[in-house]
Enzyme design. Structure first.
Site, short mmCIF file in Angstrom:
data_model
loop_
_atom_site.label_atom_id
_atom_site.label_comp_id
_atom_site.label_asym_id
_atom_site.label_seq_id
_atom_site.Cartn_x
_atom_site.Cartn_y
_atom_site.Cartn_z
NE ARG A 1 2.74 22.69 26.00
CZ ARG A 1 2.54 21.50 26.59
NH1 ARG A 1 3.39 20.50 26.41
NH2 ARG A 1 1.47 21.30 27.33
CB SER B 1 -3.99 28.25 23.66
OG SER B 1 -2.64 28.06 23.85
CE LYS C 1 -3.39 21.92 27.29
NZ LYS C 1 -2.59 22.98 27.92
C1 LIG Z 1 0.18 21.65 23.74
C2 LIG Z 1 -1.15 21.16 23.30
N1 LIG Z 1 -2.23 22.00 23.23
C3 LIG Z 1 -3.36 21.42 22.80
S1 LIG Z 1 -3.07 19.74 22.50
C4 LIG Z 1 -1.41 19.86 22.91
C5 LIG Z 1 -0.49 18.68 22.86
C6 LIG Z 1 -0.15 18.32 21.44
O1 LIG Z 1 0.71 17.20 21.47
P1 LIG Z 1 0.64 16.12 20.29
O2 LIG Z 1 1.03 16.81 19.01
O3 LIG Z 1 1.68 15.07 20.70
O4 LIG Z 1 -0.76 15.57 20.26
C1 LIG Z 2 -1.26 25.02 23.89
C2 LIG Z 2 -0.79 25.43 22.70
C3 LIG Z 2 -1.66 25.64 21.59
N1 LIG Z 2 -1.15 26.02 20.41
C4 LIG Z 2 0.18 26.23 20.24
C5 LIG Z 2 0.68 26.64 18.90
N2 LIG Z 2 1.04 26.04 21.25
C6 LIG Z 2 0.65 25.65 22.47
N3 LIG Z 2 1.48 25.48 23.41
#
Ligand SMILES: Cc1ncsc1CCOP(=O)(O)O
Ligand SMILES: C=C1C=NC(C)=NC1=N
Ligand SMILES: [Mg+2]
Length: 214
Positions: A40, A112, A141
């Site tokens: 990502r 998602s 995020k």
């Molecule tokens: C990509 C994404 N989508 C929902 S929360 C998130 C970030 C998750 O990052 P972390 O595991 O460090 O909280």
């Molecule tokens: C936003 C996201 C939510 N869920 C997963 C598995 N990946 C992502 N990048």
């Protein structure tokens, strides 16, 4: 390998999420027992163009070596071009139906969901898995929506039948088991592994905490 089993410890990372060398961090996580990896490359400091492409190929080769599925976030063209195992798309990305048309039949396509409505839509559209969250607050995020909590995760699991669900957002060793208890088939983490002193040990511990009682 069933998608559901591969979702147990789903490490997600871009070069801008980790302190060390991305390839070293991911190799440590693979040694620690992550069961799926998502590239990502997004947000401030993320690579683009050729740099992103070549990092993706190196990470894919690493995952292939360890027999772990390699998923690309958002960038469907990159995923298809380098022969990834699948792609993960968000709500504001291309609709699942048209993504499916452009991908090999074997592709794992994840979607998602930030609430139950989006989760049911993904389930009905035939997503191979749903990434539900953020479950807890996260600073990884920038534009993350309001956390849905364990109650929200439970509701999504209730509404999505047999579609595998992974919990994402603020998941760490102290709450990973709760996410499984709430019905998730696995946990998705970025910082819990990418920012860990030892990504290998962090992965090992998350693997233990999320193992399903046989
Ligand atoms: C990509 C994404 N989508 C929902 S929360 C998130 C970030 C998750 O990052 P972390 O595991 O460090 O909280
Ligand atoms: C936003 C996201 C939510 N869920 C997963 C598995 N990946 C992502 N990048
Ligand atoms: Mg389910």
């Amino acid at each position: 390998m069933l998608v559901r089993e591969s979702l147990q410890v789903y490490f997600i990372m871009g070069s801008n999420n980790c302190r060390g060398e991305p390839l070293q961090v991911v190799e440590q996580a693979l040694k620690g027992g992550i069961t799926m990896f998502q590239f990502r490359e997004k947000g401030s400091g993320a690579k683009t163009g050729k740099e992103k492409h070549s990092l993706a190929i190196k990470l894919k080769q690493l995952c292939n070596h360890y027999g772990v599925p390699f998923i690309v976030n958002d960038d469907v063209d990159l995923a298809v071009d380098i022969g990834a195992d699948g792609v993960h798309v968000g709500q504001d990305d291309e609709p699942l139906a048209s993504v499916k048309q452009r991908c090999p039949k074997s592709f794992i396509i994840g979607v998602s969901a930030t609430n139950s409505t989006e989760a049911v839509q993904a389930f009905q559209a035939g997503a191979d898995y749903i990434g539900a969250g953020p479950v807890f607050p996260t600073s990884t995020k920038q534009d993350a929506k309001l956390p849905i909590g364990l109650a929200g995760l439970e509701e999504i699991n209730r509404l999505t039948g047999e579609t595998p669900v992974t919990a994402i957002g603020g998941i760490h060793t102290d709450n990973a088991a709760d996410a499984i208890k709430a019905g998730a088939d696995g946990v998705s983490v970025i910082s819990a592994i990418s920012q860990a002193e030892s990504p290998q040990q962090a992965a090992q511990l998350l693997n233990k905490l999320t193992a399903k009682k046989r």
